[in-house]
Design a protein around this motif. Structure first.
Motif, short mmCIF file in Angstrom:
data_model
loop_
_atom_site.label_atom_id
_atom_site.label_comp_id
_atom_site.label_asym_id
_atom_site.label_seq_id
_atom_site.Cartn_x
_atom_site.Cartn_y
_atom_site.Cartn_z
N LEU A 101 35.03 46.15 26.86
CA LEU A 101 34.98 45.43 28.13
C LEU A 101 34.53 43.99 27.97
O LEU A 101 33.58 43.71 27.24
CB LEU A 101 34.06 46.17 29.10
CG LEU A 101 34.41 47.64 29.35
CD1 LEU A 101 33.52 48.22 30.42
CD2 LEU A 101 35.88 47.80 29.70
N ARG A 102 35.21 43.08 28.68
CA ARG A 102 34.87 41.66 28.66
C ARG A 102 34.39 41.20 30.04
O ARG A 102 33.26 40.80 30.22
CB ARG A 102 36.08 40.84 28.23
CG ARG A 102 36.54 41.10 26.79
CD ARG A 102 37.75 40.24 26.45
NE ARG A 102 38.27 40.53 25.12
CZ ARG A 102 39.41 40.05 24.65
NH1 ARG A 102 40.14 39.23 25.40
NH2 ARG A 102 39.83 40.37 23.44
N HIS A 103 35.30 41.29 31.01
CA HIS A 103 34.96 40.83 32.36
C HIS A 103 35.99 41.41 33.32
O HIS A 103 37.14 41.64 32.96
CB HIS A 103 34.97 39.31 32.44
CG HIS A 103 34.37 38.77 33.70
ND1 HIS A 103 35.11 38.57 34.84
CD2 HIS A 103 33.09 38.41 34.01
CE1 HIS A 103 34.33 38.09 35.79
NE2 HIS A 103 33.11 38.00 35.32
N LYS A 104 35.57 41.62 34.57
CA LYS A 104 36.47 42.20 35.56
C LYS A 104 37.71 41.36 35.80
O LYS A 104 38.74 41.86 36.26
CB LYS A 104 35.74 42.42 36.88
CG LYS A 104 35.29 41.15 37.57
CD LYS A 104 34.82 41.40 39.00
CE LYS A 104 33.54 42.20 39.03
NZ LYS A 104 33.08 42.41 40.42
N PRO A 109 42.85 47.77 34.58
CA PRO A 109 42.34 48.87 35.41
C PRO A 109 42.42 50.19 34.66
O PRO A 109 43.35 50.42 33.88
CB PRO A 109 43.26 48.85 36.62
CG PRO A 109 44.54 48.27 36.11
CD PRO A 109 44.13 47.25 35.09
N VAL A 110 41.45 51.05 34.91
CA VAL A 110 41.42 52.37 34.29
C VAL A 110 41.17 53.42 35.36
O VAL A 110 40.26 53.29 36.19
CB VAL A 110 40.32 52.48 33.21
CG1 VAL A 110 40.29 53.89 32.61
CG2 VAL A 110 40.56 51.45 32.10
N LEU A 124 37.55 51.52 36.55
CA LEU A 124 37.36 50.15 36.06
C LEU A 124 38.34 49.20 36.75
O LEU A 124 39.48 49.55 37.01
CB LEU A 124 37.59 50.12 34.54
CG LEU A 124 37.24 48.83 33.80
CD1 LEU A 124 35.74 48.58 33.82
CD2 LEU A 124 37.72 48.91 32.35
N SER A 125 37.84 47.98 37.05
CA SER A 125 38.66 46.92 37.66
C SER A 125 39.33 47.41 38.94
O SER A 125 40.54 47.27 39.13
CB SER A 125 39.70 46.40 36.66
OG SER A 125 39.08 45.76 35.58
N TRP A 176 32.40 33.62 39.07
CA TRP A 176 32.29 35.06 39.24
C TRP A 176 30.84 35.51 39.42
O TRP A 176 30.58 36.52 40.08
CB TRP A 176 32.90 35.77 38.03
CG TRP A 176 34.40 35.78 38.03
CD1 TRP A 176 35.23 34.87 37.44
CD2 TRP A 176 35.25 36.74 38.68
NE1 TRP A 176 36.55 35.21 37.67
CE2 TRP A 176 36.59 36.34 38.42
CE3 TRP A 176 35.01 37.88 39.44
CZ2 TRP A 176 37.68 37.07 38.90
CZ3 TRP A 176 36.11 38.60 39.91
CH2 TRP A 176 37.42 38.19 39.64
N ASP A 177 29.91 34.76 38.84
CA ASP A 177 28.50 35.16 38.97
C ASP A 177 27.98 35.02 40.39
O ASP A 177 26.94 35.58 40.74
CB ASP A 177 27.64 34.35 38.00
CG ASP A 177 27.74 32.85 38.24
OD1 ASP A 177 28.83 32.38 38.61
OD2 ASP A 177 26.75 32.14 38.03
#
Length: 383
Positions: A101-104, A109-110, A124-125, A176-177
């Motif tokens: 994983l890196r970033h959304k 997607p999972v 995920l995502s 994103w933060d």
């Protein structure tokens, strides 16, 4: 393994799961998943451990792609596929995914599916990558139930979360933060200040959003959407509206690094947001230049090409006699005309305007940048 980036991967980790996977592959081919951005995804590659492939006894296209170890196979192929469906235990999927994983904003997607196809869990995502919509689609195909755990889907009363609104509108989130604080405010019923002079998010309406704001509200950041550059700061969540189109003229053999540097210099000089760049444009005869093609790849935008006579028909402020002579046409500017045409084609309902006129970079690259003018872009925003 060579697979198209538009395909899904379905990982069957048991024999009953393999049967469910086979059903899913057939169902997806008949009813594709609409991925974020509007792409229709019908292709799905079924993968299974070698021992299960032998037991399945399938031949030809019906035979699943074998792998030895799930975690290793997933690591090799995680960024190859558009999304992943794991038919097996969620714990196995989580352990295999953790180091990948890196970033959304970039993770695929999972969805985790039980062997019987009863529950499709968006793992995920969920918003930005489309995991929630994929889970719902898989559940519908198999007659199961989608399990969505993102908080905004539980309490927002059907109102899409901010990142989903942004993704649907084609916006690019820069900070994103800051997004978690904004998401929390929306969940808690606190209005989010929004500066959206271009009306890129018309569905971001009161009372959830306070449109026309120019500053943060306490510790809730101001959401600002534009193609102009704004410096990062703790009180703002910036989103880039990809409305800028750069036209390029260049000499033969110019390296990609020079073209990229020229584009970035032009954007910086005129206060334009690099993430708002939507395309590069040039004359047809230059479209095969390796440097141009590589520059477009590095900038993450398509390279558009226009015939010289079409470019020559565009009224520009800085026509070149040399360009006209080369193509036996009246004087015209490759970069200015290409930028204007690209911007006009992107939004046919508006009219294109230059926001950065022709600039010569190191004597070998010319750059111009245009934006599509619509009723949503006031003249005062133009240089």
């Amino acid at each position: 393994m060579v697979c198209p980036a538009s395909a899904l991967a379905c990982w069957a980790l048991s024999l009953p799961g393999l049967a469910t996977g086979e059903r899913l592959v057939v169902a997806l081919a008949e009813r594709p998943w609409e991925a974020p951005g509007g792409a229709s995804v019908a292709a799905c590659r079924l993968l299974a451990p070698e021992r299960l492939c032998a037991l399945a006894g399938k031949k030809g296209d019906a035979r699943p792609i074998p792998f030895d170890r799930f975690a290793e196979a997933l690591a090799r192929n995680f960024r190859t596929f558009r999304g992943h469906i794991v038919i097996g235990a969620a714990g196995i999927a989580v352990r295999a995914l953790a180091p990948l994983l890196r970033h959304k904003s970039v993770d695929a997607p999972v969805v985790v599916l039980d062997a019987g196809g009863r529950y499709a869990v968006s793992l995920l995502s969920g918003h930005w990558g489309g995991g929630n919509s994929l889970a719902r689609h898989v559940a519908a195909l198999l007659g199961g139930e989608a399990v969505i755990t993102t908080a905004s889907d539980d309490v927002s009363g059907g109102a899409p979360p901010l990142d989903e609104l942004a993704r649907t509108a084609g916006l690019r989130i820069l900070d994103w933060d800051r997004l978690p604080r904004v998401a929390a405010a929306l969940l808690e019923g606190d209005p989010v200040p929004l500066s959206d002079p271009l009306s890129c998010l018309p569905d971001a309406a009161p009372p959830r959003f306070r449109r026309g704001a120019e500053t943060a509200c306490g510790d809730i950041p101001l959401v600002r959407i534009h193609w102009q550059h704004t410096s990062p700061g703790p009180g703002v969540l910036r989103m880039a509206a990809p409305l800028l189109h750069a036209g390029i003229g260049c000499r033969r053999g110019v390296p990609a690094a020079d073209i990229v540097a020229a584009v970035r210099a032009a954007l910086a000089e005129h206060g334009l947001e690099p993430a708002a760049l939507a395309s590069l444009g040039t004359v047809t005869e230059k479209a095969t230049e390796r440097g141009l093609r590589e520059a477009a790849r590095r900038l993450g935008v398509p390279l558009l090409a226009y015939p010289a006579p079409r470019l020559a028909a565009v009224s520009v402020p800085h026509p070149s006699a040399a360009a006209g002579e080369r193509f036996e046409l009246p004087p015209f500017s490759v970069c200015e005309a290409a930028a204007l045409l690209a911007a006009q084609e992107a939004r046919p309902e508006g009219s294109a305007a230059l926001v950065a006129a022709k600039t010569v970079f190191r004597g070998c690259v010319t750059v111009a940048v245009a934006v599509c003018m619509t009723a949503r872009i006031p003249e005062s925003d133009l240089p």
